[in-house]
Scaffold this motif. Sequence first.
Motif, PDB file in Angstrom:
ATOM      1  N   CYS A   1       0.812  -1.214   0.000  1.00 19.22           N
ATOM      2  CA  CYS A   1       0.000   0.000   0.000  1.00 19.22           C
ATOM      3  C   CYS A   1       0.848   1.268   0.000  1.00 19.22           C
ATOM      4  O   CYS A   1       0.307   2.381  -0.010  1.00 19.22           O
ATOM      5  N   GLY A   2       2.175   1.111   0.041  1.00 17.94           N
ATOM      6  CA  GLY A   2       3.062   2.263  -0.038  1.00 17.94           C
ATOM      7  C   GLY A   2       3.613   2.752   1.278  1.00 17.94           C
ATOM      8  O   GLY A   2       4.300   3.778   1.324  1.00 17.94           O
ATOM      9  N   SER A   3       3.342   2.066   2.368  1.00 16.62           N
ATOM     10  CA  SER A   3       3.821   2.489   3.687  1.00 16.62           C
ATOM     11  C   SER A   3       5.185   1.874   4.002  1.00 16.62           C
ATOM     12  O   SER A   3       5.583   0.872   3.406  1.00 16.62           O
ATOM     13  N   GLY A   4       5.860   2.491   4.957  1.00 14.22           N
ATOM     14  CA  GLY A   4       7.084   1.915   5.496  1.00 14.22           C
ATOM     15  C   GLY A   4       6.795   1.268   6.837  1.00 14.22           C
ATOM     16  O   GLY A   4       5.829   1.631   7.520  1.00 14.22           O
ATOM     17  N   LEU A   5       7.606   0.288   7.228  1.00 15.87           N
ATOM     18  CA  LEU A   5       7.412  -0.412   8.501  1.00 15.87           C
ATOM     19  C   LEU A   5       8.467   0.053   9.497  1.00 15.87           C
ATOM     20  O   LEU A   5       9.659   0.047   9.178  1.00 15.87           O
ATOM     21  N   LEU A   6       8.038   0.446  10.682  1.00 13.43           N
ATOM     22  CA  LEU A   6       8.975   0.860  11.737  1.00 13.43           C
ATOM     23  C   LEU A   6       8.724   0.008  12.968  1.00 13.43           C
ATOM     24  O   LEU A   6       7.661   0.075  13.584  1.00 13.43           O
TER      25      LEU A   6
ATOM     26  N   VAL B   1      15.825  -7.214  -1.871  1.00 16.28           N
ATOM     27  CA  VAL B   1      16.018  -6.667  -0.527  1.00 16.28           C
ATOM     28  C   VAL B   1      17.455  -6.185  -0.375  1.00 16.28           C
ATOM     29  O   VAL B   1      18.401  -6.923  -0.683  1.00 16.28           O
ATOM     30  N   VAL B   2      17.618  -4.953   0.103  1.00 14.68           N
ATOM     31  CA  VAL B   2      18.929  -4.383   0.411  1.00 14.68           C
ATOM     32  C   VAL B   2      18.973  -4.116   1.910  1.00 14.68           C
ATOM     33  O   VAL B   2      18.026  -3.551   2.470  1.00 14.68           O
ATOM     34  N   VAL B   3      20.068  -4.518   2.573  1.00 13.65           N
ATOM     35  CA  VAL B   3      20.170  -4.397   4.031  1.00 13.65           C
ATOM     36  C   VAL B   3      21.205  -3.339   4.402  1.00 13.65           C
ATOM     37  O   VAL B   3      22.317  -3.324   3.860  1.00 13.65           O
ATOM     38  N   ILE B   4      20.833  -2.451   5.316  1.00 10.68           N
ATOM     39  CA  ILE B   4      21.746  -1.449   5.876  1.00 10.68           C
ATOM     40  C   ILE B   4      21.856  -1.709   7.369  1.00 10.68           C
ATOM     41  O   ILE B   4      20.850  -1.739   8.079  1.00 10.68           O
ATOM     42  N   ASN B   5      23.086  -1.896   7.850  1.00 13.09           N
ATOM     43  CA  ASN B   5      23.313  -2.108   9.281  1.00 13.09           C
ATOM     44  C   ASN B   5      23.607  -0.759   9.936  1.00 13.09           C
ATOM     45  O   ASN B   5      24.745  -0.306  10.018  1.00 13.09           O
TER      46      ASN B   5
ATOM     47  N   CYS C   1      12.896  -3.432  -1.482  1.00 10.27           N
ATOM     48  CA  CYS C   1      12.760  -3.289  -0.034  1.00 10.27           C
ATOM     49  C   CYS C   1      14.122  -2.971   0.578  1.00 10.27           C
ATOM     50  O   CYS C   1      15.101  -3.681   0.324  1.00 10.27           O
ATOM     51  N   VAL C   2      14.178  -1.924   1.370  1.00  6.71           N
ATOM     52  CA  VAL C   2      15.413  -1.518   2.040  1.00  6.71           C
ATOM     53  C   VAL C   2      15.237  -1.773   3.533  1.00  6.71           C
ATOM     54  O   VAL C   2      14.445  -1.111   4.199  1.00  6.71           O
ATOM     55  N   VAL C   3      15.954  -2.765   4.048  1.00  7.51           N
ATOM     56  CA  VAL C   3      15.912  -3.101   5.482  1.00  7.51           C
ATOM     57  C   VAL C   3      17.002  -2.302   6.184  1.00  7.51           C
ATOM     58  O   VAL C   3      18.175  -2.369   5.809  1.00  7.51           O
ATOM     59  N   ILE C   4      16.616  -1.541   7.200  1.00  6.84           N
ATOM     60  CA  ILE C   4      17.574  -0.729   7.955  1.00  6.84           C
ATOM     61  C   ILE C   4      17.519  -1.148   9.411  1.00  6.84           C
ATOM     62  O   ILE C   4      16.574  -0.822  10.136  1.00  6.84           O
ATOM     63  N   HIS C   5      18.513  -1.906   9.843  1.00  5.69           N
ATOM     64  CA  HIS C   5      18.617  -2.256  11.260  1.00  5.69           C
ATOM     65  C   HIS C   5      19.142  -1.033  12.015  1.00  5.69           C
ATOM     66  O   HIS C   5      20.234  -0.546  11.739  1.00  5.69           O
TER      67      HIS C   5
ATOM     68  N   ILE D   1      14.035   0.807  15.452  1.00  2.85           N
ATOM     69  CA  ILE D   1      14.612   1.840  16.312  1.00  2.85           C
ATOM     70  C   ILE D   1      14.731   1.284  17.723  1.00  2.85           C
ATOM     71  O   ILE D   1      13.971   0.398  18.123  1.00  2.85           O
ATOM     72  N   ASP D   2      15.689   1.832  18.489  1.00  3.39           N
ATOM     73  CA  ASP D   2      15.876   1.411  19.876  1.00  3.39           C
ATOM     74  C   ASP D   2      16.067   2.585  20.824  1.00  3.39           C
ATOM     75  O   ASP D   2      15.871   2.435  22.025  1.00  3.39           O
ATOM     76  N   HIS D   3      16.481   3.734  20.278  1.00  5.81           N
ATOM     77  CA  HIS D   3      16.710   4.884  21.148  1.00  5.81           C
ATOM     78  C   HIS D   3      15.379   5.551  21.491  1.00  5.81           C
ATOM     79  O   HIS D   3      14.517   5.717  20.628  1.00  5.81           O
ATOM     80  N   VAL D   4      15.213   5.958  22.744  1.00  4.24           N
ATOM     81  CA  VAL D   4      13.950   6.534  23.195  1.00  4.24           C
ATOM     82  C   VAL D   4      13.645   7.840  22.468  1.00  4.24           C
ATOM     83  O   VAL D   4      12.474   8.205  22.283  1.00  4.24           O
ATOM     84  N   ASN D   5      14.683   8.558  22.027  1.00  2.68           N
ATOM     85  CA  ASN D   5      14.467   9.832  21.345  1.00  2.68           C
ATOM     86  C   ASN D   5      14.533   9.718  19.828  1.00  2.68           C
ATOM     87  O   ASN D   5      14.624  10.739  19.139  1.00  2.68           O
ATOM     88  N   ALA D   6      14.472   8.521  19.303  1.00  3.76           N
ATOM     89  CA  ALA D   6      14.584   8.329  17.852  1.00  3.76           C
ATOM     90  C   ALA D   6      13.539   9.122  17.055  1.00  3.76           C
ATOM     91  O   ALA D   6      13.865   9.670  15.999  1.00  3.76           O
TER      92      ALA D   6
END
Length: 365
Positions: free
Chosen positions: A81-86, A110-114, A181-185, A216-221
């Motif tokens: 539907c065009g959305s990104g997943l967070l 799929v492309v992965v970014i660490n 799809c671009v996966v960003i850890h 995301i993991d940081h509280v202020n992300a």
Amino acid sequence: MDLNCEEEEDELGFSRNYFLAKELGSSGKKSTHKLSDIDVVDEQELRAAASNIEPKHKNETAVLMDNYRHMYSQWVFALRCGSGLLMYGFGSKKALIEDFASTSLTKYSVVVINGYLQAINLKQVVIAISEILWDQLKAKRKTLSHGLPKSHQPFSSQSMDDLLEFLDEAEAEAEEDCFVCVVIHNIDGPGLRDSETMQYLARLAACTHIRIIASIDHVNAPLLWDKKMVHTQFKWCWYHVPTFAPYKAEGMFYPLILAHGSATQSVKTATIVLQSLTPNAQSVFRVLAEHQLSHPDEEGMPINDLFSVCREHFLVSSQVTLNSHLTEFKDHELVKIRRHSDGQDCLYIPLSAEAIQKLLLEISQ
């Protein structure tokens, strides 16, 4: 009245004794203990001990992961539907996202970014995405006579703006369900959280045939993005997916508080980076390392000298090629530059001779 006076005197006497005791205590000799006196363990030993800790509640976390797998179809629908997943929540989401990608995104590239790495070459990632989308367009259409004005130009020679413009222009040529799809850890990681990089990622996410799956993991992300980035570019669908999994991969590149920094850990990190590069890039790094080992008293190796040696060994054909390797080295802090006494820019590896020797042995295996 006399009774009240006696009570007041007792209270005053207690107060005097209290402050007198505090004064005597503070006038004594202060402790000479310092934080540096703490006998901390070597970082490698601490990491090895941490890796041997048995995870708890295995059955409960397994049930939790199974519940998330039931949501995979919903996530794919959101992407289409065009959305990104967070993904957010306590615990590493790396294994969860990779399982989702390997089982439910098999029909997409799929492309992965660490993002947890200290430095990331975002342009190389965008080049890879452009090449993948270009290949998909060629497979979908037999002729591409219009709509891609820069297709004849190698992607590696284009600027970030040109690459993003190509991805925008490619939208009209691709089918609706054709996307990368671009996966960003850890999109909030140290290598991505600066304003310029985040603006580029937002522009990338805004391309019709690009989908972002990030954690995301940081509280202020969330402070990294403004309203436009959240709602019209990334178009996040937020999913609370606590996994309670240890941050093993994410924590590898961060120094541990209770451990010494060690040359062994530096060699291990540098080895991981070098093994991800091309054989030619490794050979260029080897030339610089061997020069530094054989000339320990020099301030570094002049760039012109490195180019001459690499060209003689057929490792590079032009200064542009060498500069691309050096950019990769500098982005990952494998190589640094300092000014020689004669004014030349010299390259050096910020490791001890022993660490460099270990590193050369590691990449030779």
